[in-house]
Design an enzyme around this catalytic site. Structure first.
Site, PDB file in Angstrom:
ATOM      1  N   ASP A 258       0.891  -1.162   0.000  1.00 30.46           N
ATOM      2  CA  ASP A 258       0.000   0.000   0.000  1.00 30.46           C
ATOM      3  C   ASP A 258       0.920   1.200   0.000  1.00 30.46           C
ATOM      4  O   ASP A 258       1.735   1.355   0.918  1.00 30.46           O
ATOM      5  CB  ASP A 258      -0.870  -0.042   1.268  1.00 30.46           C
TER       6      ASP A 258
ATOM      7  N   LYS B 276      12.268   5.659  -3.575  1.00 28.46           N
ATOM      8  CA  LYS B 276      13.333   5.713  -2.559  1.00 28.46           C
ATOM      9  C   LYS B 276      13.668   4.319  -2.020  1.00 28.46           C
ATOM     10  O   LYS B 276      14.825   4.008  -1.765  1.00 28.46           O
ATOM     11  CB  LYS B 276      12.898   6.617  -1.387  1.00 28.46           C
TER      12      LYS B 276
ATOM     13  N   SER C 231       2.211   8.708 -15.527  1.00 28.79           N
ATOM     14  CA  SER C 231       1.609  10.036 -15.413  1.00 28.79           C
ATOM     15  C   SER C 231       0.268   9.967 -16.144  1.00 28.79           C
ATOM     16  O   SER C 231      -0.547   9.076 -15.927  1.00 28.79           O
ATOM     17  CB  SER C 231       2.572  11.070 -16.017  1.00 28.79           C
TER      18      SER C 231
ATOM     19  N   ASN D  38       2.626   2.774 -10.627  1.00 32.79           N
ATOM     20  CA  ASN D  38       1.341   2.833 -11.328  1.00 32.79           C
ATOM     21  C   ASN D  38       0.182   3.193 -10.414  1.00 32.79           C
ATOM     22  O   ASN D  38      -0.777   3.832 -10.842  1.00 32.79           O
ATOM     23  CB  ASN D  38       1.091   1.457 -11.977  1.00 32.79           C
TER      24      ASN D  38
ATOM     25  N   LYS E  84      -0.484  14.825 -11.101  1.00 35.46           N
ATOM     26  CA  LYS E  84       0.175  14.299 -12.300  1.00 35.46           C
ATOM     27  C   LYS E  84       1.197  15.308 -12.851  1.00 35.46           C
ATOM     28  O   LYS E  84       2.225  14.908 -13.382  1.00 35.46           O
ATOM     29  CB  LYS E  84      -0.856  13.896 -13.362  1.00 35.46           C
TER      30      LYS E  84
ATOM     31  N   TYR F 249      -6.227  16.054  -9.163  1.00 34.61           N
ATOM     32  CA  TYR F 249      -5.637  15.002 -10.010  1.00 34.61           C
ATOM     33  C   TYR F 249      -4.521  15.591 -10.873  1.00 34.61           C
ATOM     34  O   TYR F 249      -3.414  15.047 -10.918  1.00 34.61           O
ATOM     35  CB  TYR F 249      -6.708  14.363 -10.880  1.00 34.61           C
TER      36      TYR F 249
HETATM   37  P1  NAP Z   1      -7.661   1.231 -11.759  1.00 37.17           P
HETATM   38  O1  NAP Z   1      -7.973   0.014 -12.554  1.00 37.17           O
HETATM   39  O2  NAP Z   1      -8.709   1.783 -10.892  1.00 37.17           O
HETATM   40  O3  NAP Z   1      -6.332   0.922 -10.914  1.00 37.17           O
HETATM   41  C1  NAP Z   1      -5.868   1.748  -9.888  1.00 37.17           C
HETATM   42  C2  NAP Z   1      -4.901   0.916  -9.075  1.00 37.17           C
HETATM   43  O4  NAP Z   1      -4.275   1.739  -8.075  1.00 37.17           O
HETATM   44  C3  NAP Z   1      -5.624  -0.222  -8.347  1.00 37.17           C
HETATM   45  O5  NAP Z   1      -4.836  -1.372  -8.474  1.00 37.17           O
HETATM   46  C4  NAP Z   1      -5.660   0.273  -6.921  1.00 37.17           C
HETATM   47  O6  NAP Z   1      -5.645  -0.757  -5.969  1.00 37.17           O
HETATM   48  C5  NAP Z   1      -4.333   1.009  -6.874  1.00 37.17           C
HETATM   49  N1  NAP Z   1      -4.230   1.841  -5.672  1.00 37.17           N
HETATM   50  C6  NAP Z   1      -5.035   2.859  -5.277  1.00 37.17           C
HETATM   51  N2  NAP Z   1      -4.613   3.330  -4.086  1.00 37.17           N
HETATM   52  C7  NAP Z   1      -3.518   2.594  -3.744  1.00 37.17           C
HETATM   53  C8  NAP Z   1      -2.639   2.580  -2.637  1.00 37.17           C
HETATM   54  N3  NAP Z   1      -2.794   3.411  -1.598  1.00 37.17           N
HETATM   55  N4  NAP Z   1      -1.615   1.684  -2.623  1.00 37.17           N
HETATM   56  C9  NAP Z   1      -1.455   0.816  -3.640  1.00 37.17           C
HETATM   57  N5  NAP Z   1      -2.265   0.757  -4.702  1.00 37.17           N
HETATM   58  C10 NAP Z   1      -3.291   1.643  -4.745  1.00 37.17           C
HETATM   59  O7  NAP Z   1      -7.224   2.413 -12.717  1.00 37.17           O
HETATM   60  P2  NAP Z   1      -6.110   2.482 -13.863  1.00 37.17           P
HETATM   61  O8  NAP Z   1      -6.742   3.175 -14.999  1.00 37.17           O
HETATM   62  O9  NAP Z   1      -5.445   1.182 -14.086  1.00 37.17           O
HETATM   63  O10 NAP Z   1      -5.074   3.505 -13.184  1.00 37.17           O
HETATM   64  C11 NAP Z   1      -3.714   3.184 -12.984  1.00 37.17           C
HETATM   65  C12 NAP Z   1      -2.855   4.424 -13.160  1.00 37.17           C
HETATM   66  O11 NAP Z   1      -3.012   4.913 -14.477  1.00 37.17           O
HETATM   67  C13 NAP Z   1      -3.207   5.591 -12.229  1.00 37.17           C
HETATM   68  O12 NAP Z   1      -2.016   6.197 -11.768  1.00 37.17           O
HETATM   69  C14 NAP Z   1      -3.964   6.535 -13.150  1.00 37.17           C
HETATM   70  O13 NAP Z   1      -3.864   7.878 -12.739  1.00 37.17           O
HETATM   71  C15 NAP Z   1      -3.231   6.308 -14.454  1.00 37.17           C
HETATM   72  N6  NAP Z   1      -3.958   6.712 -15.668  1.00 37.17           N
HETATM   73  C16 NAP Z   1      -5.100   6.065 -16.026  1.00 37.17           C
HETATM   74  C17 NAP Z   1      -5.767   6.472 -17.191  1.00 37.17           C
HETATM   75  C18 NAP Z   1      -7.038   5.831 -17.670  1.00 37.17           C
HETATM   76  O14 NAP Z   1      -7.663   6.370 -18.596  1.00 37.17           O
HETATM   77  N7  NAP Z   1      -7.443   4.710 -17.132  1.00 37.17           N
HETATM   78  C19 NAP Z   1      -5.242   7.520 -17.960  1.00 37.17           C
HETATM   79  C20 NAP Z   1      -4.078   8.144 -17.549  1.00 37.17           C
HETATM   80  C21 NAP Z   1      -3.435   7.719 -16.411  1.00 37.17           C
HETATM   81  P3  NAP Z   1      -6.950  -1.317  -5.228  1.00 37.17           P
HETATM   82  O15 NAP Z   1      -7.394  -2.486  -6.042  1.00 37.17           O
HETATM   83  O16 NAP Z   1      -6.450  -1.739  -3.875  1.00 37.17           O
HETATM   84  O17 NAP Z   1      -7.954  -0.215  -5.150  1.00 37.17           O
END
Ligand code: NAP
Length: 273
Positions: free
Chosen positions: A54, A114, A132, A81, A150, A146
């Site tokens: 976490d 780190k 990002s 990620n 980023k 957000y």
């Molecule tokens: P997602 O399926 O909702 O995945 C988010 C992940 O982050 C989940 O595995 C979640 O874990 C984890 N997470 C949240 N809080 C956490 C914590 N405190 N410690 C460890 N893990 C944690 O969404 P996603 O689209 O794959 O997003 C992943 C990354 O891509 C993010 O950084 C997001 O900003 C970036 N991103 C996404 C998009 C898009 O369109 N989808 C576009 C640009 C950037 P849990 O299962 O425990 O909740």
């Protein structure tokens, strides 16, 4: 020797897709997540260690790094990620939500990085891929938090890439556009107070844009491929844009000055005048 990547937020979306992609390419994967006991798919793969991390819990970060090194001998790459999106008018967003957004999306990246740096420095090699977003270069209204996180990931990564180059460690930034994951249902934390009527026209316009935008998103495997390229291309390239939408948007951003680009955005959201 088989290489190893540690990924944060592997329970879904981009993290899960990237874990599977690297595994299919023959890598070892330290697939970290907050609730590994719920994982059913990745635990069945050989060369994959599913373990708890976490990003808000420093001890869990160090424990996951140690477990990865102990299981596979070394870690060659890190994908930062884990992240989510706090949106909505700043005025109605609690300080707890503000702190949590920066804790997860920014401090989480720094703390995990780190924890791996002594290992990378000792090995004189390592690749850090920070997820990002196109939203790390341009903003939508109501994304103060957000986009704030980023943009921070962009700045910290760019500076760090200079700092770590002499150590043989590369920093990469992957900038996805809209990607079809469960981000909207799992990771969009939208604050609103319908009683503050001044904000409601913008709230409606932004929600009307974000929903369809995410529906038309690219598959998460596109990001996985880009992370793989960034990790293995042995180049000094810092940024990798993923998705037609983000390539177009950032191209358009680069072709205009602030006045023209931001003016276009204001018009799109009915904010002229
Ligand atoms: P997602 O399926 O909702 O995945 C988010 C992940 O982050 C989940 O595995 C979640 O874990 C984890 N997470 C949240 N809080 C956490 C914590 N405190 N410690 C460890 N893990 C944690 O969404 P996603 O689209 O794959 O997003 C992943 C990354 O891509 C993010 O950084 C997001 O900003 C970036 N991103 C996404 C998009 C898009 O369109 N989808 C576009 C640009 C950037 P849990 O299962 O425990 O909740």
């Amino acid at each position: 020797m088989t290489k190893t990547i540690l990924i944060t937020g592997s329970s879904s979306g981009l993290g899960r897709a990237t874990a599977k992609h690297f595994h299919a390419k023959g890598w070892n994967v330290v697939a970290t997540m907050r609730n590994p006991e719920r994982e059913e798919e990745l635990i069945r793969l050989d060369r994959v260690l599913v373990t708890r991390l976490d990003v808000q819990d420093l001890a869990s970060i160090q424990a996951a790094v140690d477990a990865g090194i102990s299981k596979f001998g070394r870690i060659d790459a890190l994908m930062n990620n884990a992240g989510y999106g706090a949106y909505g008018p700043l005025e109605v967003t609690s300080l707890d939500k503000i702190r949590r957004q920066f804790d997860v999306n920014v401090l989480g990246v720094l703390a995990t990085t780190k924890a791996l740096l002594p290992h990378f420095r000792a090995n004189r090699s390592g690749v850090i891929v920070n997820i990002s977003s196109g939203g790390g270069r341009v903003t939508l209204p109501l994304g103060t938090l957000y986009h704030g996180t980023k943009f921070a990931v962009e700045g910290l990564s760019e500076s760090l890439h200079f700092e770590l180059a002499p150590l043989g460690v590369r920093v990469k930034i992957v900038e996805p556009g809209a990607i079809k994951t469960d981000f909207m249902s799992r990771s969009l934390d939208f604050s609103n107070d319908p009683q503050l009527s001044e904000y409601q026209p913008l709230v409606q316009k932004v929600l009307a844009v974000i929903g369809p935008m995410m529906e038309q998103g690219a598959p998460p495997e596109r990001v996985a491929e880009s992370v793989y390229t960034a990790t293995t291309d042995d180049s000094n390239q810092l940024r990798y844009e993923v998705g037609v939408d983000v390539v177009e948007l950032l191209g358009s951003r680069r072709s205009m000055d602030d006045a023209a680009f931001l003016g276009g955005m204001r018009t799109q959201f009915g904010l002229e005048g």
